[in-house]
Design a protein around this motif. Structure first.
Motif, mmCIF file in Angstrom:
data_model
loop_
_atom_site.group_PDB
_atom_site.id
_atom_site.type_symbol
_atom_site.label_atom_id
_atom_site.label_comp_id
_atom_site.label_asym_id
_atom_site.label_seq_id
_atom_site.Cartn_x
_atom_site.Cartn_y
_atom_site.Cartn_z
ATOM 1 N N CYS A 8 0.846 -1.198 0.000
ATOM 2 C CA CYS A 8 0.000 0.000 0.000
ATOM 3 C C CYS A 8 0.883 1.252 0.000
ATOM 4 O O CYS A 8 1.841 1.342 0.758
ATOM 5 C CB CYS A 8 -0.903 -0.015 1.231
ATOM 6 S SG CYS A 8 -1.867 1.501 1.406
ATOM 7 N N CYS A 11 0.368 4.611 4.450
ATOM 8 C CA CYS A 11 1.115 4.783 5.702
ATOM 9 C C CYS A 11 2.213 3.741 5.888
ATOM 10 O O CYS A 11 2.320 2.769 5.151
ATOM 11 C CB CYS A 11 0.162 4.776 6.892
ATOM 12 S SG CYS A 11 -0.360 3.144 7.418
ATOM 13 N N VAL A 13 2.591 1.378 7.938
ATOM 14 C CA VAL A 13 2.306 -0.012 8.317
ATOM 15 C C VAL A 13 2.816 -0.941 7.213
ATOM 16 O O VAL A 13 3.351 -2.010 7.470
ATOM 17 C CB VAL A 13 0.795 -0.234 8.558
ATOM 18 C CG1 VAL A 13 0.508 -1.703 8.897
ATOM 19 C CG2 VAL A 13 0.300 0.651 9.690
ATOM 20 N N GLY A 14 2.680 -0.491 5.963
ATOM 21 C CA GLY A 14 3.230 -1.269 4.850
ATOM 22 C C GLY A 14 2.421 -2.505 4.522
ATOM 23 O O GLY A 14 2.986 -3.589 4.272
ATOM 24 N N CYS A 15 1.094 -2.384 4.486
ATOM 25 C CA CYS A 15 0.243 -3.550 4.234
ATOM 26 C C CYS A 15 0.502 -4.143 2.852
ATOM 27 O O CYS A 15 0.669 -3.420 1.872
ATOM 28 C CB CYS A 15 -1.227 -3.149 4.308
ATOM 29 S SG CYS A 15 -1.727 -2.625 5.949
ATOM 30 N N CYS A 55 -7.457 -1.187 5.371
ATOM 31 C CA CYS A 55 -8.331 -0.084 5.785
ATOM 32 C C CYS A 55 -8.976 0.534 4.543
ATOM 33 O O CYS A 55 -8.634 0.189 3.408
ATOM 34 C CB CYS A 55 -7.573 0.952 6.601
ATOM 35 S SG CYS A 55 -6.524 2.035 5.610
ATOM 36 N N LYS A 57 -8.671 3.402 3.175
ATOM 37 C CA LYS A 57 -7.756 4.098 2.260
ATOM 38 C C LYS A 57 -7.134 3.091 1.298
ATOM 39 O O LYS A 57 -7.022 3.349 0.089
ATOM 40 C CB LYS A 57 -6.664 4.837 3.057
ATOM 41 C CG LYS A 57 -7.152 6.119 3.693
ATOM 42 C CD LYS A 57 -6.133 6.722 4.624
ATOM 43 C CE LYS A 57 -6.186 6.063 5.976
ATOM 44 N NZ LYS A 57 -5.505 6.768 7.055
ATOM 45 N N PRO A 185 -4.215 2.481 10.770
ATOM 46 C CA PRO A 185 -5.386 1.725 11.217
ATOM 47 C C PRO A 185 -5.211 0.212 11.279
ATOM 48 O O PRO A 185 -5.737 -0.439 12.198
ATOM 49 C CB PRO A 185 -6.475 2.104 10.202
ATOM 50 C CG PRO A 185 -5.803 2.812 9.101
ATOM 51 C CD PRO A 185 -4.506 3.332 9.614
ATOM 52 N N VAL A 186 -4.481 -0.349 10.340
ATOM 53 C CA VAL A 186 -4.363 -1.812 10.362
ATOM 54 C C VAL A 186 -3.536 -2.276 11.560
ATOM 55 O O VAL A 186 -3.877 -3.270 12.219
ATOM 56 C CB VAL A 186 -3.786 -2.331 9.027
ATOM 57 C CG1 VAL A 186 -3.259 -3.739 9.157
ATOM 58 C CG2 VAL A 186 -4.870 -2.266 7.944
HETATM 59 FE FE1 SF4 Z 1 -2.505 1.290 3.603
HETATM 60 FE FE2 SF4 Z 1 -4.341 1.336 5.510
HETATM 61 FE FE3 SF4 Z 1 -2.419 -0.498 5.549
HETATM 62 FE FE4 SF4 Z 1 -1.816 2.040 6.077
HETATM 63 S S1 SF4 Z 1 -3.136 0.709 7.298
HETATM 64 S S2 SF4 Z 1 -0.671 0.658 4.748
HETATM 65 S S3 SF4 Z 1 -3.225 3.115 4.708
HETATM 66 S S4 SF4 Z 1 -4.041 -0.302 4.017
#
Ligand code: SF4
Length: 707
Positions: A8, A11, A13-15, A55, A57, A185-186
């Protein structure tokens, strides 16, 4: 991780995300096919950062890819004129002439934690290795520079000591200066999901945020006083006999001096300064002493401050004093951007070199000079971005090249910034035609964004993810590494920039990390995601060995500093009694569904559906004292500059007012950072974007129901 996925681009978190192609009846998703139409994304259940979570986004990324894209190279001699389309060739030639007429110190690069590692590596090499200027900074200066300095001072390196594997078995989580439920958020949802009956979540914040609403305890603190709170907790830990002396003696140094400073803030003193109860301090001390495993998270609330490094160090001091590292806890800095960590690895700030090296270290310079086959890397760190703005206004920097960021909204003292942007020859690599910084641009290169381009990014916990291209990029756009490679070749840099594809850049970058802390030299990009440094960096056998000279972690004294308010008067009277009736402390933060300056997320209908007009939040009692009500339009001013917001009443610390930091010019004429000063932490040079003494007054009723 699913084959063919990507990280992603929002942010830190790097999902890990994967594409889904919807079949003819729109129901059966076939996962992992490259270049699906239409693109839909979902979470990768095998990615270590998010384990199947996503999330809103992340879900709406596809809605941001096809609106208002730049597909032409644009040029104008001055910003009064209209842009005209030119070819890439013409643009490179024109820019080459500009560069030839300037000295390296008259040129400045301002880049982004949203670029891939390959993009950042090439731009950094272009500035430091080819032009021999360290005039390159990144928007990470506004984000995690204080955390970097603090980690280095405490552990000898800015490698975070922890990882996402520390989330599931912790029983106490502390969020301080972080609205993670909104900004990360994640990660926050992972914690919520793994909660056990005895899990405790504590949040320290001036505002009742989403994170606060989902916490067990809320310490509603005055902005700018985290150092006082954390010093007081250290003092109390000592008084109560809750120091882990084995850890302190074996693995740390400097405890006494840190304690001496902390003892200036016994709970009754700290409670008054912070505007909290003594029992809030006792709670934190108790949890640090008695948790099974305590993980603390922070982001901009600690970092963006004149006292940012001290705030970070004061928190790290508590972890060292109670031995809360490894299986017993960790201090975890959350990076705001998807590849801020990759930026650290390539050394893209004014002082960095690839592989966690520093321009001021001779050995580091020699090693990189050998690897690059160059001589004479400048040993003096370049100007940080806030100083560079002054140099632009003085005419000493004449050309600014902005890549993948929006300084016309995000830098402090926007009045000055706008004048500086008008004064220089401004080159911008940008994907979207409505990005605010373009208003000042002379030359615009149409760029690609993730997931239209390949590359590697590193998350907050040091996990590298490979980005597989998911969709065809818009025509006539290029990835940033290619724009700089082609331009460098035009300037005679064929030998230094021989890259035929992105993969060659990543292979070269890997070599710069060999035998360094962030060693990824043996990583194969086909095997990503993969983390460097293991679960617990600095762990050695049953003990700890840090990257300091002595191998021990360092405590540091952490004096409290604050701008705009007299500290002695504050200590004596408390903040509320210092401010006049219409005076407030302005603090800033995030919106739930928007990311940074809304350049991408503002294009998603779904995300925009719930957005209010630009607003600010204050406490109902403060509003009543001024005769203000909800939906009043208010003016917030420091006496020289002003912004306008619609007022809402929420639970927020008395005498504080909160607004979103990233409103773009298409959303309001008065972006928030018009009011924020360009004063910085003396060590990290990160600007204070969370604290400003302002006055508030009524303007008019918001015209509800009209338009
Ligand atoms: Fe993307 Fe949401 Fe994961 Fe952040 S928490 S990397 S915005 S999916």
């Amino acid at each position: 991780m699913g084959k063919g996925g990507f990280q992603c681009p929002y942010c830190g978190v790097g999902c890990g995300l994967v594409s889904v192609r919807v079949n003819g009846n729109g129901k059966t998703p076939l996962v992992d096919e490259v270049i699906p139409t239409p693109l839909k994304v979902r979470a990768d259940k095998n990615h270590p950062a998010n384990r199947g979570l996503i999330c809103l986004k992340g879900v709406t990324i596809p809605q941001t890819l096809d609106k208002n894209r730049l597909t032409e190279v644009l040029y104008r001699e001055d910003i009064e004129s209209s842009f005209k389309r030119i070819s890439w060739e013409e643009a490179y030639n024109l820019l080459a002439e500009k560069f030839k007429s300037l000295s390296p110190e008259e040129v400045y690069f301002y880049i982004s934690g949203q670029l891939t590692t390959e993009d950042s590596y090439v731009i950094n090499k272009f500035a430091k290795g080819f032009l021999k200027t360290n005039n390159i900074d990144a928007n990470s200066r506004l984000c995690m520079a204080s955390a970097v300095v603090a980690y280095k001072k405490a552990f000898g390196s800015d490698g975070p000591p922890c990882s996402y594997d520390d989330l599931e078995d912790a029983d106490v989580f502390l969020f301080i200066g972080s609205n993670a439920a909104v900004a990360h958020p994640v990660l926050f949802n992972r914690i919520q999901r793994s909660r056990k009956p005895d899990t405790v979540v504590v949040t320290v914040d001036p505002v009742e945020t989403e994170t606060v609403k989902k916490s067990d305890f809320f310490i509603n603190i005055n902005a700018g006083t985290d150092t006082v709170l954390l010093n007081s907790v250290l003092h109390l830990l000592y008084k109560k006999g809750w120091i882990d002396w084995d850890f302190v003696k074996n693995y740390t140094e400097g405890f006494e001096k840190a304690l001496e400073e902390a003892s200036k803030y016994p709970p009754h003193v700290a409670a008054k300064i912070c505007g909290i109860r003594e029992r809030d301090i006792e709670l934190l001390a108790y949890l640090f002493a008695n948790a099974k495993k305590l993980v603390s998270f922070w982001s901009m609330g600690l970092n963006q401050s004149v006292n940012g490094v001290a705030k970070n160090l004061a928190l790290i001091n508590l972890h060292l004093a109670t031995g809360r590292l490894g299986d017993r806890g960790c201090p975890f800095s959350l990076t705001g951007q998807p590849n801020a960590m990759g930026g650290r690895e390539v050394g893209y700030l004014t002082n960095g070199l690839p592989g966690y090296r520093d321009v001021s270290n001779e050995r580091d310079r020699r090693e990189i000079e050998t690897l690059w086959g160059v001589k004479g890397i400048n040993p003096k760190p370049g100007a940080v971005i806030t100083d560079a703005i002054d140099l632009m206004l003085e005419g000493r920097i004449k050309l600014l090249w902005v890549v993948g960021t929006n300084p016309a909204i995000t830098l402090p003292r926007l009045d000055k910034v706008w004048r500086a942007l008008e004064r220089v020859f401004l080159v911008v690599n940008e994907a979207y035609a409505d990005a605010d910084t373009l208003k000042f641009a002379n030359l615009v290169f149409p760029a690609q964004v993730v997931p239209e381009k390949e590359g590697v990014m590193t998350s907050s916990d040091k996990t590298l993810t490979f980005i597989n291209r998911q969709v065809e990029p818009p025509p006539n756009t290029k990835p940033d590494w290619l724009i700089f490679t082609e331009f460098a070749q035009r300037l005679g840099g064929e030998k230094l920039f021989p890259y035929r594809d992105r993969g060659e850049i990543f292979e070269e970058f890997k070599k710069t990390t060999k035998e360094r802390l962030c060693d990824i030299s043996a990583f194969d990009e086909r095997d990503l995601p993969k983390r460097w440094g293991g679960k617990h960096l600095y762990r050695q056998g049953e003990g700890w060995k840090f990257k300091t000279e002595s191998g021990k972690a360092k405590f540091h004294p952490t004096p409290w500093e604050v701008a705009d308010v007299d500290k002695d008067l504050w200590r004596e009277r408390g903040l509320e009694n210092l401010l006049e009736e219409d005076e407030f402390i302005l603090t800033t933060g995030r919106l739930k569904n928007q990311w940074h300056t809304m350049t991408k997320t503002g294009k998603s209908e779904l995300l925009m559906k719930t957005e209010l007009p630009p607003f600010a939040v204050m406490h109902p009692k403060d509003a009543a004292a001024l005769g203000l009500s909800e939906w009043d339009v208010i003016r917030i001013t420091d006496g020289e500059r002003e912004i306008y917001r619609v007022l809402f009443l929420r639970r927020i610390k008395r005498k504080h007012i909160f607004t979103y930091f990233g409103y773009p010019l298409w959303y309001t004429d008065t972006p928030t950072n018009l009011l924020l000063e360009d004063r910085t932490d003396p060590l990290s040079r990160e600007p204070d974007l969370k604290f400003r003494r302002v006055r508030v007054e009524f303007v008019e009723k918001f015209p509800l129901g009209e338009g």
